[in-house]
Design an enzyme around this catalytic site. Structure first.
Site, short mmCIF file in Angstrom:
data_model
loop_
_atom_site.label_atom_id
_atom_site.label_comp_id
_atom_site.label_asym_id
_atom_site.label_seq_id
_atom_site.Cartn_x
_atom_site.Cartn_y
_atom_site.Cartn_z
N TYR A 1 0.77 -1.24 -0.22
CA TYR A 1 0.05 0.08 0.25
C TYR A 1 0.89 1.22 0.03
O TYR A 1 0.26 2.21 -0.27
CB TYR A 1 -1.04 -0.07 1.00
CG TYR A 1 -1.82 -1.19 1.09
CD1 TYR A 1 -2.99 -1.12 0.20
CD2 TYR A 1 -1.86 -2.45 1.94
CE1 TYR A 1 -3.93 -2.24 0.38
CE2 TYR A 1 -2.67 -3.34 1.81
CZ TYR A 1 -3.92 -3.12 0.88
OH TYR A 1 -4.64 -4.28 1.01
N HIS B 1 -9.02 1.56 -6.08
CA HIS B 1 -8.23 0.82 -5.00
C HIS B 1 -6.70 1.20 -5.33
O HIS B 1 -6.40 1.56 -6.31
CB HIS B 1 -8.26 -0.73 -5.29
CG HIS B 1 -9.73 -1.22 -5.33
ND1 HIS B 1 -10.30 -1.60 -4.22
CD2 HIS B 1 -10.47 -1.08 -6.29
CE1 HIS B 1 -11.46 -2.03 -4.42
NE2 HIS B 1 -11.66 -1.91 -5.55
C1 DHK Z 1 -7.61 -1.85 0.11
C2 DHK Z 1 -7.78 -2.88 0.94
O1 DHK Z 1 -8.02 -2.90 2.25
C3 DHK Z 1 -8.08 -4.37 0.53
O2 DHK Z 1 -9.12 -5.08 1.17
C4 DHK Z 1 -8.60 -4.63 -0.94
C5 DHK Z 1 -7.81 -2.17 -1.29
C6 DHK Z 1 -7.63 -3.53 -1.71
C7 DHK Z 1 -6.76 -1.12 -2.10
O3 DHK Z 1 -5.81 -1.68 -3.01
O4 DHK Z 1 -6.62 0.00 -1.94
O5 DHK Z 1 -8.63 -5.85 -1.49
#
Ligand code: DHK
Length: 155
Positions: free
Chosen positions: A24, A102
């Site tokens: 992330y 996402h």
């Molecule tokens: C964020 C999440 O918390 C996951 O549950 C998803 C998403 C993906 C993201 O890529 O922002 O699968």
């Protein structure tokens, strides 16, 4: 008149920056909010930026957005993407143009992340651009609702 959009964030996005940074990234939710505000400003849009770990609260915000005549929604449904018929129904119930975003490319991840209930009601879907997915989502929504980029003076 300045239009307002809602940027809604689902569960665990409050931990951005420290949560699995290899997936992330290192930006925090506050960084995402700043990016959203800067992007929206370019289109003369006001932003209500929210995050919740509770499905019902996210749904309540859809109805609030409708009631306050918001122009649309950018939604990162996070873990509710793959489970929430109720969030999909909130899109149908409010009929607000909704862009699903996402941070990661959910299609390149585990199979259970590939199916999205939200995509059935979303006007557009953006994923895999890191937090830039939000900026792209806002730009896409802006174009959809006819919010033009502000012209900047040339030097
Ligand atoms: C964020 C999440 O918390 C996951 O549950 C998803 C998403 C993906 C993201 O890529 O922002 O699968």
């Amino acid at each position: 008149m300045t239009k307002t959009i809602y940027v809604l964030n689902g569960p665990n996005l409050n931990s951005l920056g420290t949560r699995e940074p290899e997936k992330y990234g290192h930006s925090t939710l506050a960084d995402v909010e700043k990016l959203c505000r800067e992007t929206a400003k370019r289109f003369d849009l006001a932003v209500e930026f929210r995050q919740s770990n509770r499905e019902g609260e996210l749904i309540d915000w859809f109805h609030e957005a409708k009631q306050k005549q918001a122009a649309g929604i950018v939604l990162n449904p996070a873990g509710y993407t793959t489970t929430s018929v109720a969030l999909l129904d909130a899109i149908y119930a409010t009929q607000l143009p909704t862009i699903e975003v996402h941070i990661t490319n959910i299609h390149a991840r585990e199979e259970f992340r590939h199916h999205s209930y939200i995509s059935k009601g979303a006007k557009g879907v953006i994923c895999g651009f890191g937090i830039e997915s939000y900026a792209l989502g806002i730009a896409g929504l802006a174009s959809m609702i006819g919010a033009k980029p502000k012209t900047t003076a040339k030097s």
